[in-house]
Design a protein around this motif. Sequence first.
Motif, PDB file in Angstrom:
ATOM      1  N   PHE A  78      24.999  15.132  -0.269  1.00  0.00           N
ATOM      2  CA  PHE A  78      24.690  13.719  -0.789  1.00  0.00           C
ATOM      3  C   PHE A  78      25.689  13.437  -2.015  1.00  0.00           C
ATOM      4  O   PHE A  78      26.458  14.090  -2.601  1.00  0.00           O
ATOM      5  N   SER A  79      26.186  11.966  -1.799  1.00  0.00           N
ATOM      6  CA  SER A  79      26.911  11.193  -2.984  1.00  0.00           C
ATOM      7  C   SER A  79      26.083  10.390  -3.701  1.00  0.00           C
ATOM      8  O   SER A  79      25.282   9.688  -3.368  1.00  0.00           O
ATOM      9  N   SER A  80      26.357  10.425  -5.093  1.00  0.00           N
ATOM     10  CA  SER A  80      25.708   9.354  -5.819  1.00  0.00           C
ATOM     11  C   SER A  80      26.608   8.143  -5.557  1.00  0.00           C
ATOM     12  O   SER A  80      27.665   8.201  -5.737  1.00  0.00           O
ATOM     13  N   VAL A  81      25.678   7.057  -5.560  1.00  0.00           N
ATOM     14  CA  VAL A  81      26.219   5.819  -5.346  1.00  0.00           C
ATOM     15  C   VAL A  81      25.809   4.697  -6.381  1.00  0.00           C
ATOM     16  O   VAL A  81      26.114   3.438  -6.381  1.00  0.00           O
ATOM     17  N   ASN A  82      25.395   5.218  -7.603  1.00  0.00           N
ATOM     18  CA  ASN A  82      24.920   4.321  -8.660  1.00  0.00           C
ATOM     19  C   ASN A  82      25.971   3.602  -8.970  1.00  0.00           C
ATOM     20  O   ASN A  82      25.607   2.260  -9.422  1.00  0.00           O
ATOM     21  N   ARG A  83      27.187   3.863  -9.361  1.00  0.00           N
ATOM     22  CA  ARG A  83      28.316   3.282  -9.867  1.00  0.00           C
ATOM     23  C   ARG A  83      28.833   2.061  -9.061  1.00  0.00           C
ATOM     24  O   ARG A  83      29.371   1.064  -9.289  1.00  0.00           O
ATOM     25  N   HIS A  84      28.127   1.971  -7.704  1.00  0.00           N
ATOM     26  CA  HIS A  84      28.693   0.966  -6.675  1.00  0.00           C
ATOM     27  C   HIS A  84      27.619   0.050  -6.441  1.00  0.00           C
ATOM     28  O   HIS A  84      27.850  -0.753  -5.464  1.00  0.00           O
ATOM     29  N   SER A  85      26.635  -0.236  -7.296  1.00  0.00           N
ATOM     30  CA  SER A  85      25.659  -1.088  -7.184  1.00  0.00           C
ATOM     31  C   SER A  85      25.791  -2.558  -7.083  1.00  0.00           C
ATOM     32  O   SER A  85      25.196  -3.429  -6.524  1.00  0.00           O
ATOM     33  N   GLY A  86      26.957  -2.766  -8.122  1.00  0.00           N
ATOM     34  CA  GLY A  86      27.265  -4.347  -8.384  1.00  0.00           C
ATOM     35  C   GLY A  86      26.288  -4.953  -9.283  1.00  0.00           C
ATOM     36  O   GLY A  86      25.402  -4.394  -9.709  1.00  0.00           O
TER      37      GLY A  86
ATOM     38  N   ARG B   6      25.328  -7.039 -13.000  1.00  0.00           N
ATOM     39  CA  ARG B   6      25.654  -6.602 -14.225  1.00  0.00           C
ATOM     40  C   ARG B   6      24.613  -5.696 -15.009  1.00  0.00           C
ATOM     41  O   ARG B   6      24.685  -4.818 -15.989  1.00  0.00           O
ATOM     42  N   LYS B   7      23.379  -5.394 -14.337  1.00  0.00           N
ATOM     43  CA  LYS B   7      22.685  -4.593 -14.533  1.00  0.00           C
ATOM     44  C   LYS B   7      22.635  -3.104 -13.832  1.00  0.00           C
ATOM     45  O   LYS B   7      23.264  -3.076 -12.823  1.00  0.00           O
ATOM     46  N   SER B   8      22.717  -2.061 -14.546  1.00  0.00           N
ATOM     47  CA  SER B   8      22.758  -0.683 -14.377  1.00  0.00           C
ATOM     48  C   SER B   8      21.694  -0.492 -13.481  1.00  0.00           C
ATOM     49  O   SER B   8      20.566  -1.033 -13.474  1.00  0.00           O
ATOM     50  N   MET B   9      21.664   0.588 -12.443  1.00  0.00           N
ATOM     51  CA  MET B   9      20.543   0.886 -11.693  1.00  0.00           C
ATOM     52  C   MET B   9      19.496   1.621 -12.503  1.00  0.00           C
ATOM     53  O   MET B   9      19.604   2.361 -13.634  1.00  0.00           O
ATOM     54  N   SER B  10      18.195   1.670 -12.064  1.00  0.00           N
ATOM     55  CA  SER B  10      17.094   1.922 -12.958  1.00  0.00           C
ATOM     56  C   SER B  10      16.557   3.306 -12.446  1.00  0.00           C
ATOM     57  O   SER B  10      15.425   3.714 -12.730  1.00  0.00           O
ATOM     58  N   CYS B  11      17.563   3.795 -11.206  1.00  0.00           N
ATOM     59  CA  CYS B  11      17.243   5.198 -10.740  1.00  0.00           C
ATOM     60  C   CYS B  11      18.417   5.798 -10.203  1.00  0.00           C
ATOM     61  O   CYS B  11      19.424   5.084 -10.091  1.00  0.00           O
ATOM     62  N   ASP B  12      18.213   6.848  -9.950  1.00  0.00           N
ATOM     63  CA  ASP B  12      19.513   7.736  -9.244  1.00  0.00           C
ATOM     64  C   ASP B  12      19.401   7.655  -7.561  1.00  0.00           C
ATOM     65  O   ASP B  12      18.238   7.624  -7.014  1.00  0.00           O
ATOM     66  N   VAL B  13      20.524   7.084  -6.884  1.00  0.00           N
ATOM     67  CA  VAL B  13      20.574   6.835  -5.597  1.00  0.00           C
ATOM     68  C   VAL B  13      21.428   7.708  -4.786  1.00  0.00           C
ATOM     69  O   VAL B  13      22.745   7.609  -5.571  1.00  0.00           O
ATOM     70  N   PHE B  14      21.207   8.545  -3.913  1.00  0.00           N
ATOM     71  CA  PHE B  14      22.070   9.549  -3.341  1.00  0.00           C
ATOM     72  C   PHE B  14      22.215   8.954  -1.994  1.00  0.00           C
ATOM     73  O   PHE B  14      21.349   8.729  -1.408  1.00  0.00           O
ATOM     74  N   ILE B  15      23.109   9.060  -1.206  1.00  0.00           N
ATOM     75  CA  ILE B  15      23.399   8.878   0.039  1.00  0.00           C
ATOM     76  C   ILE B  15      24.394   9.712   0.985  1.00  0.00           C
ATOM     77  O   ILE B  15      25.069  10.630   0.338  1.00  0.00           O
ATOM     78  N   ALA B  16      23.839   9.870   2.228  1.00  0.00           N
ATOM     79  CA  ALA B  16      24.670  10.854   3.251  1.00  0.00           C
ATOM     80  C   ALA B  16      24.757  10.292   4.671  1.00  0.00           C
ATOM     81  O   ALA B  16      23.569   9.952   4.829  1.00  0.00           O
TER      82      ALA B  16
END
Length: 88
Positions: free
Chosen positions: A24-32, A34-44
Amino acid sequence: MNSDYGSVDILNDYLYKHYQGSRFSSVNRHSGGRKSMSCDVFIAAIDYLNVDEFVALFYQVSWDKPEEAQLMIKTQGQVTFTLYQAKI
Protein backbone atom coordinates in the motif's frame (compact mmCIF):
# COMPACT_ATOMS: atom_id res chain seq x y z
CA MET A 1 9.42 -2.25 5.90
CA ASN A 2 7.78 -0.41 8.76
CA SER A 3 5.76 2.78 8.59
CA ASP A 4 4.07 5.01 11.12
CA TYR A 5 0.98 2.84 10.57
CA GLY A 6 1.69 -0.44 12.35
CA SER A 7 -1.60 -2.06 11.41
CA VAL A 8 -1.12 -1.28 7.72
CA ASP A 9 2.36 -2.80 7.95
CA ILE A 10 0.75 -6.19 8.65
CA LEU A 11 -1.16 -5.97 5.37
CA ASN A 12 1.94 -4.65 3.56
CA ASP A 13 4.03 -7.57 4.82
CA TYR A 14 1.45 -9.99 3.42
CA LEU A 15 1.33 -8.20 0.06
CA TYR A 16 5.12 -7.98 -0.15
CA LYS A 17 5.57 -11.71 0.53
CA HIS A 18 2.75 -12.99 -1.70
CA TYR A 19 2.56 -10.44 -4.54
CA GLN A 20 6.05 -9.62 -5.87
CA GLY A 21 6.88 -6.85 -3.42
CA SER A 22 3.55 -5.00 -3.73
CA ARG A 23 2.40 -2.78 -0.90
CA PHE A 24 0.00 0.00 0.00
CA SER A 25 1.03 3.60 -0.60
CA SER A 26 -0.35 6.60 1.28
CA VAL A 27 -2.20 8.99 -1.03
CA ASN A 28 -3.08 11.67 1.53
CA ARG A 29 -0.83 14.33 0.01
CA HIS A 30 -2.49 13.84 -3.40
CA SER A 31 -6.01 14.70 -2.27
CA GLY A 32 -6.10 18.21 -3.76
CA GLY A 33 -7.99 21.20 -2.49
CA ARG A 34 -7.08 23.37 0.47
CA LYS A 35 -8.28 21.11 3.25
CA SER A 36 -6.11 18.26 4.46
CA MET A 37 -7.48 14.73 4.62
CA SER A 38 -9.27 13.93 7.88
CA CYS A 39 -8.19 10.29 7.66
CA ASP A 40 -5.36 8.14 6.33
CA VAL A 41 -5.92 6.70 2.85
CA PHE A 42 -3.80 3.94 1.29
CA ILE A 43 -4.08 2.39 -2.16
CA ALA A 44 -2.65 -0.59 -4.04
CA ALA A 45 -3.28 -2.36 -7.33
CA ILE A 46 -2.65 -6.10 -7.05
CA ASP A 47 -2.94 -8.67 -9.83
CA TYR A 48 -4.68 -11.94 -8.89
CA LEU A 49 -5.25 -10.98 -5.24
CA ASN A 50 -6.75 -13.78 -3.15
CA VAL A 51 -9.59 -11.57 -1.93
CA ASP A 52 -10.98 -14.00 0.66
CA GLU A 53 -7.56 -14.54 2.25
CA PHE A 54 -6.76 -10.81 2.26
CA VAL A 55 -10.12 -9.83 3.76
CA ALA A 56 -9.65 -12.49 6.46
CA LEU A 57 -6.27 -10.95 7.31
CA PHE A 58 -7.84 -7.45 7.39
CA TYR A 59 -10.39 -8.72 9.93
CA GLN A 60 -7.61 -10.22 12.10
CA VAL A 61 -5.61 -6.99 12.41
CA SER A 62 -5.84 -5.18 15.75
CA TRP A 63 -6.77 -1.71 14.52
CA ASP A 64 -6.25 1.25 16.88
CA LYS A 65 -9.63 2.62 15.76
CA PRO A 66 -11.53 -0.30 14.21
CA GLU A 67 -14.64 1.83 13.73
CA GLU A 68 -12.61 3.92 11.27
CA ALA A 69 -10.79 1.10 9.42
CA GLN A 70 -12.32 0.17 6.07
CA LEU A 71 -11.07 -1.88 3.14
CA MET A 72 -12.38 -1.30 -0.38
CA ILE A 73 -11.71 -3.90 -3.07
CA LYS A 74 -12.64 -3.80 -6.75
CA THR A 75 -11.76 -6.83 -8.82
CA GLN A 76 -11.31 -6.93 -12.58
CA GLY A 77 -14.94 -7.81 -13.33
CA GLN A 78 -16.61 -5.54 -10.80
CA VAL A 79 -18.09 -2.15 -11.64
CA THR A 80 -18.02 -0.86 -8.04
CA PHE A 81 -15.95 -1.42 -4.92
CA THR A 82 -16.94 -3.84 -2.16
CA LEU A 83 -16.56 -2.25 1.28
CA TYR A 84 -15.35 -4.20 4.33
CA GLN A 85 -15.56 -2.72 7.85
CA ALA A 86 -13.05 -3.80 10.49
CA LYS A 87 -14.42 -5.90 13.33
CA ILE A 88 -15.15 -3.88 16.45
